[in-house]
Scaffold this motif. Structure first.
Motif, PDB file in Angstrom:
ATOM      1  N   GLY A  14      16.308 -24.215 -35.090  1.00 51.07           N
ATOM      2  CA  GLY A  14      15.894 -23.865 -33.737  1.00 51.07           C
ATOM      3  C   GLY A  14      16.534 -22.594 -33.225  1.00 51.07           C
ATOM      4  N   ILE A  15      16.831 -21.670 -34.132  1.00 52.19           N
ATOM      5  CA  ILE A  15      17.420 -20.387 -33.751  1.00 52.19           C
ATOM      6  C   ILE A  15      16.546 -19.266 -34.305  1.00 52.19           C
ATOM      7  CG2 ILE A  15      19.765 -21.289 -33.628  1.00 52.19           C
ATOM      8  CD1 ILE A  15      20.304 -20.021 -36.373  1.00 52.19           C
ATOM      9  N   SER A  16      16.768 -18.063 -33.815  1.00 55.47           N
ATOM     10  CA  SER A  16      15.976 -16.944 -34.313  1.00 55.47           C
ATOM     11  C   SER A  16      16.501 -16.476 -35.666  1.00 55.47           C
ATOM     12  CB  SER A  16      16.010 -15.772 -33.325  1.00 55.47           C
ATOM     13  OG  SER A  16      17.292 -15.151 -33.343  1.00 55.47           O
ATOM     14  N   LEU A  17      15.637 -15.851 -36.419  1.00 53.39           N
ATOM     15  CA  LEU A  17      16.025 -15.294 -37.707  1.00 53.39           C
ATOM     16  C   LEU A  17      17.097 -14.231 -37.520  1.00 53.39           C
ATOM     17  CD1 LEU A  17      15.713 -15.064 -40.753  1.00 53.39           C
ATOM     18  CD2 LEU A  17      13.737 -13.587 -40.385  1.00 53.39           C
ATOM     19  N   ALA A  18      16.984 -13.438 -36.465  1.00 49.77           N
ATOM     20  CA  ALA A  18      17.982 -12.399 -36.192  1.00 49.77           C
ATOM     21  C   ALA A  18      19.352 -13.019 -35.936  1.00 49.77           C
ATOM     22  CB  ALA A  18      17.545 -11.545 -35.000  1.00 49.77           C
ATOM     23  N   LEU A  20      20.499 -15.937 -37.081  1.00 52.58           N
ATOM     24  CA  LEU A  20      21.011 -16.429 -38.358  1.00 52.58           C
ATOM     25  C   LEU A  20      21.517 -15.274 -39.211  1.00 52.58           C
ATOM     26  CD1 LEU A  20      21.550 -18.743 -40.316  1.00 52.58           C
ATOM     27  CD2 LEU A  20      19.189 -18.485 -41.134  1.00 52.58           C
ATOM     28  N   ASN A  21      20.762 -14.202 -39.264  1.00 52.96           N
ATOM     29  CA  ASN A  21      21.161 -13.040 -40.056  1.00 52.96           C
ATOM     30  C   ASN A  21      22.478 -12.468 -39.540  1.00 52.96           C
ATOM     31  OD1 ASN A  21      20.945  -9.873 -40.582  1.00 52.96           O
ATOM     32  ND2 ASN A  21      19.897 -11.005 -42.209  1.00 52.96           N
ATOM     33  N   ASN A  22      22.620 -12.375 -38.230  1.00 55.96           N
ATOM     34  CA  ASN A  22      23.862 -11.855 -37.655  1.00 55.96           C
ATOM     35  C   ASN A  22      25.061 -12.756 -37.959  1.00 55.96           C
ATOM     36  OD1 ASN A  22      22.647  -9.575 -36.590  1.00 55.96           O
ATOM     37  ND2 ASN A  22      22.291 -10.500 -34.593  1.00 55.96           N
ATOM     38  N   ILE A  23      24.843 -14.058 -37.948  1.00 62.24           N
ATOM     39  CA  ILE A  23      25.914 -14.997 -38.291  1.00 62.24           C
ATOM     40  C   ILE A  23      26.314 -14.804 -39.748  1.00 62.24           C
ATOM     41  CG2 ILE A  23      26.472 -17.439 -38.636  1.00 62.24           C
ATOM     42  CD1 ILE A  23      24.625 -17.997 -36.178  1.00 62.24           C
ATOM     43  N   GLU A  24      25.339 -14.722 -40.637  1.00 62.89           N
ATOM     44  CA  GLU A  24      25.628 -14.562 -42.060  1.00 62.89           C
ATOM     45  C   GLU A  24      26.338 -13.245 -42.360  1.00 62.89           C
ATOM     46  OE1 GLU A  24      22.100 -15.177 -44.376  1.00 62.89           O
ATOM     47  OE2 GLU A  24      22.266 -17.351 -44.207  1.00 62.89           O
ATOM     48  N   ARG A  25      26.019 -12.206 -41.614  1.00 61.06           N
ATOM     49  CA  ARG A  25      26.658 -10.913 -41.830  1.00 61.06           C
ATOM     50  C   ARG A  25      28.000 -10.798 -41.116  1.00 61.06           C
ATOM     51  NH1 ARG A  25      23.897  -6.420 -39.934  1.00 61.06           N
ATOM     52  NH2 ARG A  25      22.852  -7.693 -38.387  1.00 61.06           N
ATOM     53  N   GLY A  26      28.324 -11.783 -40.286  1.00 57.28           N
ATOM     54  CA  GLY A  26      29.597 -11.781 -39.588  1.00 57.28           C
ATOM     55  C   GLY A  26      29.667 -10.837 -38.405  1.00 57.28           C
ATOM     56  N   SER A  28      28.260 -11.585 -35.400  1.00 56.51           N
ATOM     57  CA  SER A  28      28.205 -12.320 -34.145  1.00 56.51           C
ATOM     58  C   SER A  28      29.140 -13.515 -34.233  1.00 56.51           C
ATOM     59  CB  SER A  28      26.783 -12.777 -33.822  1.00 56.51           C
ATOM     60  OG  SER A  28      26.374 -13.797 -34.695  1.00 56.51           O
ATOM     61  N   ASP A  29      29.558 -13.992 -33.090  1.00 57.44           N
ATOM     62  CA  ASP A  29      30.443 -15.139 -32.988  1.00 57.44           C
ATOM     63  C   ASP A  29      29.624 -16.296 -32.427  1.00 57.44           C
ATOM     64  OD1 ASP A  29      32.730 -16.678 -32.997  1.00 57.44           O
ATOM     65  OD2 ASP A  29      33.476 -15.881 -31.105  1.00 57.44           O
ATOM     66  N   PRO A  30      29.087 -17.143 -33.313  1.00 56.18           N
ATOM     67  CA  PRO A  30      28.163 -18.180 -32.849  1.00 56.18           C
ATOM     68  C   PRO A  30      28.856 -19.288 -32.060  1.00 56.18           C
ATOM     69  CG  PRO A  30      28.649 -18.485 -35.155  1.00 56.18           C
ATOM     70  CD  PRO A  30      29.304 -17.202 -34.753  1.00 56.18           C
ATOM     71  N   LYS A  31      28.090 -19.898 -31.185  1.00 53.81           N
ATOM     72  CA  LYS A  31      28.560 -21.058 -30.432  1.00 53.81           C
ATOM     73  C   LYS A  31      28.682 -22.243 -31.395  1.00 53.81           C
ATOM     74  CE  LYS A  31      25.945 -19.894 -26.272  1.00 53.81           C
ATOM     75  NZ  LYS A  31      24.905 -20.386 -25.368  1.00 53.81           N
ATOM     76  N   ALA A  32      29.527 -23.185 -31.028  1.00 61.44           N
ATOM     77  CA  ALA A  32      29.681 -24.399 -31.831  1.00 61.44           C
ATOM     78  C   ALA A  32      28.352 -25.145 -31.939  1.00 61.44           C
ATOM     79  CB  ALA A  32      30.757 -25.297 -31.233  1.00 61.44           C
ATOM     80  N   SER A  33      27.565 -25.125 -30.871  1.00 60.67           N
ATOM     81  CA  SER A  33      26.276 -25.829 -30.896  1.00 60.67           C
ATOM     82  C   SER A  33      25.294 -25.179 -31.876  1.00 60.67           C
ATOM     83  CB  SER A  33      25.665 -25.881 -29.494  1.00 60.67           C
ATOM     84  OG  SER A  33      25.453 -24.569 -28.990  1.00 60.67           O
ATOM     85  N   THR A  34      25.391 -23.873 -32.033  1.00 62.43           N
ATOM     86  CA  THR A  34      24.534 -23.175 -32.995  1.00 62.43           C
ATOM     87  C   THR A  34      24.936 -23.546 -34.414  1.00 62.43           C
ATOM     88  OG1 THR A  34      24.220 -21.336 -31.463  1.00 62.43           O
ATOM     89  CG2 THR A  34      23.740 -20.902 -33.782  1.00 62.43           C
ATOM     90  N   LEU A  35      26.234 -23.568 -34.680  1.00 63.94           N
ATOM     91  CA  LEU A  35      26.709 -23.959 -36.009  1.00 63.94           C
ATOM     92  C   LEU A  35      26.344 -25.407 -36.314  1.00 63.94           C
ATOM     93  CD1 LEU A  35      30.203 -22.240 -36.097  1.00 63.94           C
ATOM     94  CD2 LEU A  35      28.084 -21.468 -37.172  1.00 63.94           C
ATOM     95  N   ALA A  36      26.422 -26.266 -35.307  1.00 65.73           N
ATOM     96  CA  ALA A  36      26.048 -27.669 -35.500  1.00 65.73           C
ATOM     97  C   ALA A  36      24.562 -27.797 -35.817  1.00 65.73           C
ATOM     98  CB  ALA A  36      26.401 -28.481 -34.258  1.00 65.73           C
ATOM     99  N   ALA A  37      23.739 -26.990 -35.172  1.00 67.38           N
ATOM    100  CA  ALA A  37      22.296 -27.019 -35.443  1.00 67.38           C
ATOM    101  C   ALA A  37      22.004 -26.564 -36.874  1.00 67.38           C
ATOM    102  CB  ALA A  37      21.552 -26.142 -34.443  1.00 67.38           C
ATOM    103  N   ILE A  38      22.717 -25.541 -37.322  1.00 73.57           N
ATOM    104  CA  ILE A  38      22.551 -25.067 -38.700  1.00 73.57           C
ATOM    105  C   ILE A  38      22.997 -26.151 -39.676  1.00 73.57           C
ATOM    106  CG2 ILE A  38      23.351 -23.391 -40.412  1.00 73.57           C
ATOM    107  CD1 ILE A  38      23.545 -21.356 -38.044  1.00 73.57           C
TER     108      ILE A  38
END
Length: 58
Positions: A14-18, A20-26, A28-38
Motif C-alpha cells: 500500500g505504498i508508492s513505488l517511489a 519503496l525505491n527510496n527506502i531501498e536506496r537509503g 528516506s527514513d521510513p515510518k515504522a508503519s511503512t516498514l510494518a506494511a512492507i
C-alpha cells in the motif's frame, strides 16, 4: 527466494513505488508503519522473519 517485482511489493504494502525505491536506496527514513506494511506484504508472499538470539561472552 520469491519472485516479486518492486511494483508488486509496493502495491501489496500500500505504498508508492517511489517510496519503496527510496527506502531501498537509503535516501528516506521510513515510518515504522511503512516498514510494518512492507513486512506484512513480504510475509504474505512467503517470507518468514525470525529473531536471532543473543548470548553473553564467556
Amino acid at each position: 527466494m520469491i519472485a516479486m517485482k518492486q511494483a508488486d511489493l509496493a502495491k501489496a504494502a500500500g505504498i508508492s513505488l517511489a517510496t519503496l525505491n527510496n527506502i531501498e536506496r537509503g535516501v528516506s527514513d521510513p515510518k515504522a508503519s511503512t516498514l510494518a506494511a512492507i513486512q506484512r506484504a513480504l510475509e504474505a508472499a512467503g517470507v518468514e522473519f525470525i529473531e536471532r538470539g543473543v548470548r553473553l561472552k564467556p
